[in-house]
Write an enzyme that holds these catalytic residues in place. Structure first.
Site, PDB file in Angstrom:
ATOM      1  N   LYS A 120       0.848  -1.197   0.000  1.00 50.36           N
ATOM      2  CA  LYS A 120       0.000   0.000   0.000  1.00 50.36           C
ATOM      3  C   LYS A 120       0.886   1.251   0.000  1.00 50.36           C
ATOM      4  O   LYS A 120       0.707   2.154  -0.786  1.00 50.36           O
ATOM      5  CB  LYS A 120      -0.912  -0.035   1.221  1.00 50.36           C
ATOM      6  CG  LYS A 120      -1.802   1.175   1.359  1.00 50.36           C
ATOM      7  CD  LYS A 120      -2.740   1.015   2.537  1.00 50.36           C
ATOM      8  CE  LYS A 120      -3.480   2.325   2.798  1.00 50.36           C
ATOM      9  NZ  LYS A 120      -4.356   2.251   3.964  1.00 50.36           N
ATOM     10  N   GLU A 174      10.697  -4.636   4.369  1.00 56.41           N
ATOM     11  CA  GLU A 174      10.726  -6.051   3.991  1.00 56.41           C
ATOM     12  C   GLU A 174      10.381  -6.203   2.507  1.00 56.41           C
ATOM     13  O   GLU A 174      11.058  -6.918   1.751  1.00 56.41           O
ATOM     14  CB  GLU A 174       9.714  -6.844   4.823  1.00 56.41           C
ATOM     15  CG  GLU A 174      10.029  -6.962   6.300  1.00 56.41           C
ATOM     16  CD  GLU A 174       9.571  -5.761   7.127  1.00 56.41           C
ATOM     17  OE1 GLU A 174       9.268  -4.698   6.531  1.00 56.41           O
ATOM     18  OE2 GLU A 174       9.535  -5.878   8.362  1.00 56.41           O
ATOM     19  N   GLY A 216      -4.635  -2.090   5.178  1.00 55.96           N
ATOM     20  CA  GLY A 216      -3.854  -3.210   4.653  1.00 55.96           C
ATOM     21  C   GLY A 216      -4.500  -4.557   4.937  1.00 55.96           C
ATOM     22  O   GLY A 216      -4.624  -5.414   4.066  1.00 55.96           O
ATOM     23  N   ARG A 217      -4.935  -4.750   6.183  1.00 54.38           N
ATOM     24  CA  ARG A 217      -5.479  -6.071   6.568  1.00 54.38           C
ATOM     25  C   ARG A 217      -6.900  -6.275   6.063  1.00 54.38           C
ATOM     26  O   ARG A 217      -7.491  -7.328   6.303  1.00 54.38           O
ATOM     27  CB  ARG A 217      -5.389  -6.249   8.088  1.00 54.38           C
ATOM     28  CG  ARG A 217      -6.085  -5.164   8.893  1.00 54.38           C
ATOM     29  CD  ARG A 217      -5.676  -5.239  10.359  1.00 54.38           C
ATOM     30  NE  ARG A 217      -6.153  -4.104  11.130  1.00 54.38           N
ATOM     31  CZ  ARG A 217      -5.523  -2.943  11.246  1.00 54.38           C
ATOM     32  NH1 ARG A 217      -4.378  -2.739  10.607  1.00 54.38           N
ATOM     33  NH2 ARG A 217      -6.001  -1.976  11.994  1.00 54.38           N
ATOM     34  N   GLU A 228      -4.181  -6.862  15.052  1.00 57.21           N
ATOM     35  CA  GLU A 228      -3.733  -5.533  14.627  1.00 57.21           C
ATOM     36  C   GLU A 228      -4.906  -4.549  14.703  1.00 57.21           C
ATOM     37  O   GLU A 228      -4.714  -3.358  14.895  1.00 57.21           O
ATOM     38  CB  GLU A 228      -3.142  -5.578  13.204  1.00 57.21           C
ATOM     39  CG  GLU A 228      -2.233  -4.387  12.911  1.00 57.21           C
ATOM     40  CD  GLU A 228      -1.563  -4.429  11.545  1.00 57.21           C
ATOM     41  OE1 GLU A 228      -2.268  -4.642  10.547  1.00 57.21           O
ATOM     42  OE2 GLU A 228      -0.335  -4.229  11.466  1.00 57.21           O
ATOM     43  N   HIS A 283      -3.506 -33.648  18.120  1.00 60.97           N
ATOM     44  CA  HIS A 283      -2.392 -34.497  18.543  1.00 60.97           C
ATOM     45  C   HIS A 283      -1.255 -33.686  19.147  1.00 60.97           C
ATOM     46  O   HIS A 283      -0.141 -34.167  19.247  1.00 60.97           O
ATOM     47  CB  HIS A 283      -1.911 -35.344  17.360  1.00 60.97           C
ATOM     48  CG  HIS A 283      -2.966 -36.313  16.917  1.00 60.97           C
ATOM     49  ND1 HIS A 283      -3.087 -37.566  17.466  1.00 60.97           N
ATOM     50  CD2 HIS A 283      -3.992 -36.171  16.047  1.00 60.97           C
ATOM     51  CE1 HIS A 283      -4.128 -38.183  16.925  1.00 60.97           C
ATOM     52  NE2 HIS A 283      -4.703 -37.342  16.064  1.00 60.97           N
ATOM     53  N   LYS A 309       9.549  -0.855  13.937  1.00 60.83           N
ATOM     54  CA  LYS A 309      10.102  -0.554  12.597  1.00 60.83           C
ATOM     55  C   LYS A 309      11.184   0.517  12.708  1.00 60.83           C
ATOM     56  O   LYS A 309      12.246   0.423  12.101  1.00 60.83           O
ATOM     57  CB  LYS A 309       9.004   0.008  11.684  1.00 60.83           C
ATOM     58  CG  LYS A 309       7.979  -0.971  11.207  1.00 60.83           C
ATOM     59  CD  LYS A 309       7.051  -0.263  10.233  1.00 60.83           C
ATOM     60  CE  LYS A 309       5.762  -1.014  10.028  1.00 60.83           C
ATOM     61  NZ  LYS A 309       4.780  -0.316   9.246  1.00 60.83           N
TER      62      LYS A 309
HETATM   63  O1  F6P Z   1       3.595  -2.988   9.716  1.00 52.67           O
HETATM   64  C1  F6P Z   1       2.232  -3.158   9.632  1.00 52.67           C
HETATM   65  C2  F6P Z   1       1.692  -2.843   8.290  1.00 52.67           C
HETATM   66  O2  F6P Z   1       1.606  -1.477   8.130  1.00 52.67           O
HETATM   67  C3  F6P Z   1       0.358  -3.516   8.090  1.00 52.67           C
HETATM   68  O3  F6P Z   1      -0.683  -2.817   8.644  1.00 52.67           O
HETATM   69  C4  F6P Z   1       0.317  -3.659   6.609  1.00 52.67           C
HETATM   70  O4  F6P Z   1      -0.635  -4.596   6.220  1.00 52.67           O
HETATM   71  C5  F6P Z   1       1.727  -4.082   6.326  1.00 52.67           C
HETATM   72  O5  F6P Z   1       2.519  -3.361   7.256  1.00 52.67           O
HETATM   73  C6  F6P Z   1       2.220  -3.878   4.937  1.00 52.67           C
HETATM   74  O6  F6P Z   1       2.158  -2.555   4.565  1.00 52.67           O
HETATM   75  P1  F6P Z   1       2.324  -2.132   3.040  1.00 52.67           P
HETATM   76  O7  F6P Z   1       1.230  -2.755   2.272  1.00 52.67           O
HETATM   77  O8  F6P Z   1       2.233  -0.627   3.049  1.00 52.67           O
HETATM   78  O9  F6P Z   1       3.674  -2.597   2.579  1.00 52.67           O
END
Ligand code: F6P
Length: 553
Positions: A209, A215, A269-270, A355, A386, A514
């Site tokens: 987003k 990452e 995002g979620r 979250e 199990h 972060k």
């Molecule tokens: O670190 C949390 C977060 O902001 C989430 O809310 C989001 O889904 C995810 O990182 C990824 O964010 P982006 O889509 O901006 O890379």
């Protein structure tokens, strides 16, 4: 923490407390005995989903007062504000309009003067034609070969929904294109895929987003290098697509105009798997199945808005969440699917629930005086039985449970699914009814054990029962049903947030870590030494020593 929730009238709060006190000394098995129509009273079927909550530590009176709690909390008005596009995400001053992503039409919906229905429809059309072009071979890679693999790079909401849905819908996958996922920053997923995929037939879909997530950008650069090294720099635009709100960053990365898809600030995002973030799902299962996923979710949106409270699935699920958390003290909630295809659903729901509602201040910033979201976790039930089910049956932790059960096999093996169903129902009974000391003693005596052995062993065989659990059953795990399940949990989380007076649409709690990681990265590389952080520096020194003098293998 108080059991008095923010919007409950004093009379209702007192009644709910009294129900909890009364029911804590009841046994679910006896509640069944005293109410022959308990199952009928405490189960609801709608939109192809059957929620059986008769094994919760609840009775009709307590349930009626939970429904009253929803009324006191004005959940209906809050839902109306959500669907209308009000800025329900108050700290970020935005609407949360994921529901608009699966709403096929209707009256225009304005956000900052723009009709977002038109934007959503246009982007859906673009995703559909992109999928068709890729699948038909009209869109090919730099060497002219068809794409056979798609790597979705993203994390959190830009990963968990797509992975979960692609896994859940494997039985509906259309041959020709396989979806893969890279999320973790450690490079492991990238390395594994780079070793076995051919860049000439691989499309990389960067989902972020913000397009600022470390990452995702780290992995995107790795994959860019992989493509450029093997196919030449000129191949990059043909092998990359992206989904983001950040046009500038997509420009800088070199994403072609025809391969970039919009996201919007008003989608969290979620809550974004319904947008172009779901493109990897669509590429894997085809557009018709993706449309069915959206339609399923939309049917739950309609149900949530129109069903009466006592028959409203998301509302009931949210009220059960509040009941178990605030009145019965369950600090943990497990989701246990009896279909292996749903193996990533708990991970998806972890982000959705924790979250969203893992908060400690109210919408206006004052501290909450009540517990909020429990820890959510889970695994497919068949495997869990199990391992950790031991704790669920006999441990000291209070855990509430959702058991998900399709009637039909996802893979055409009815007898296997019969056994899954038998296990699911057996566990639900055992969780609720338990196994009493007298029964254990009788069983041991019947086996001929001497009295001393019976006395020593019986207590170990006791299952206290009263483990609050619901069964969520449905015909089969198809795209529409998956959409319904996810929308159901989305609205459950929303209902809880309204009752707890928290904003479920922000996530400030993920920011501190972060920032610290960005600060620490140079120290990990050895480019600087930390001052005033002796513990962390000592650990870094040890890591550095291991790197400089690796042990011989
Ligand atoms: O670190 C949390 C977060 O902001 C989430 O809310 C989001 O889904 C995810 O990182 C990824 O964010 P982006 O889509 O901006 O890379």
């Amino acid at each position: 923490m108080s059991t008095v929730l923010p919007f409950a009238s004093p009379a209702l709060a007192a009644r709910l407390d009294a129900h909890a006190t009364r029911l804590r000394s009841c046994a679910v098995r006896d509640l069944f005995g005293s109410d022959p129509r308990r199952y009928q009273a405490l189960s609801v079927e709608a939109e192809g989903l059957l929620l059986d909550f008769s094994r919760q530590l609840l009775d009709r009176d307590a349930f009626a007062d939970l429904v009253a709690l929803a009324a006191d909390s004005d959940v209906t008005a809050a839902a109306a504000r959500l669907f209308a596009g009000d800025a329900v995400n108050n700290t970020e001053q935005r609407p949360a309009l994921h529901v608009a992503l699966r709403d096929p039409g209707g009256v225009p919906l304005l956000v900052a003067g723009t009709d977002i229905r038109a934007l959503v429809a246009a982007e859906r059309r673009r995703c559909r034609s992109f999928t068709a072009a890729l699948r038909s071979g009209a869109r090919v890679g730099a060497t002219g070969r068809r794409f056979t693999d798609v790597i979705n790079i993203g994390i959190g909401g830009s990963d968990l929904g797509p992975v979960m849905a692609v896994e859940a819908l494997r039985s509906y996958a259309e041959p020709g294109v396989e979806a893969h996922f890279v999320s973790s920053v450690d490079g492991v997923q990238f390395a594994d895929l780079a070793a076995r995929l051919d860049p000439a037939t691989t499309l990389v879909l960067v989902c972020s987003k913000t397009f600022t997530t470390t990452e995702t950008l780290t992995n995107a650069r790795l994959l860019r290098g992989w493509v450029a090294e093997r196919l030449g720099e000129g191949a990059v635009p043909k092998h990359f697509a992206a989904v983001s709100v950040n046009e500038t960053a997509m420009n800088e990365f070199g994403i072609g105009q025809d391969a970039r898809f919009a996201m919007w600030d008003w989608v969290g995002g979620r809550y974004s798997m319904w947008s172009a973030i779901g493109l990897s799902i669509e590429l894997a299962v085809g557009s018709a199945h993706f449309d069915a996923l959206l339609a399923g979710a939309h049917s739950i949106d309609d149900h949530f808005r129109s069903a009466p409270p006592a028959g409203n699935l998301p509302l009931i699920l949210g009220l059960l969440g509040v009941w178990n958390r605030n009145y019965l003290g369950c600090a943990s909630h497990a989701v246990l699917p009896y279909d292996q295809r749903l193996h990533r659903l708990p991970a998806y729901l972890q982000q959705l629930s924790m979250e969203s509602n893992g908060k400690r201040v109210r919408r206006d910033g004052r501290p909450v005086g009540w517990d909020t979201e429990p820890v959510l976790w889970g695994e497919p039930g068949s495997n869990g039985q199990h391992s950790f089910f031991q704790l669920l049956h006999q441990g000291t932790a209070a855990v509430s449970l959702d058991l998900l059960l399709p009637a039909c096999s996802s893979v055409g093996l009815p007898e296997s699914q019969n056994l899954a169903a038998a296990n699911c129902l057996a566990q639900a009974e055992a969780f609720a009814n338990g196994y009493r000391l007298a029964d254990a003693e009788r069983e041991l005596r019947a086996k001929g054990l001497p009295p001393a052995r019976v006395a020593g062993l019986a207590a170990h065989k006791v299952h206290p029962g009263n483990r609050p659990n619901s069964i969520l059953a449905f015909e089969r795990l198809d795209p529409a049903t998956l959409g319904k399940l996810v929308a159901l949990y989305e609205h459950k989380v929303f209902v809880e947030s309204v009752i707890w007076d928290i904003n479920p649409f922000d996530q400030w709690g993920v920011e501190l870590g972060k920032r610290l990681a960005d600060e620490l990265a140079p120290a990990v590389r050895g480019e600087l030494r930390l001052s005033g952080r002796p513990g962390t520096q000592a650990l870094l020194d040890r890591l550095a020593a291991w790197r400089e003098a690796p042990s011989r293998r």
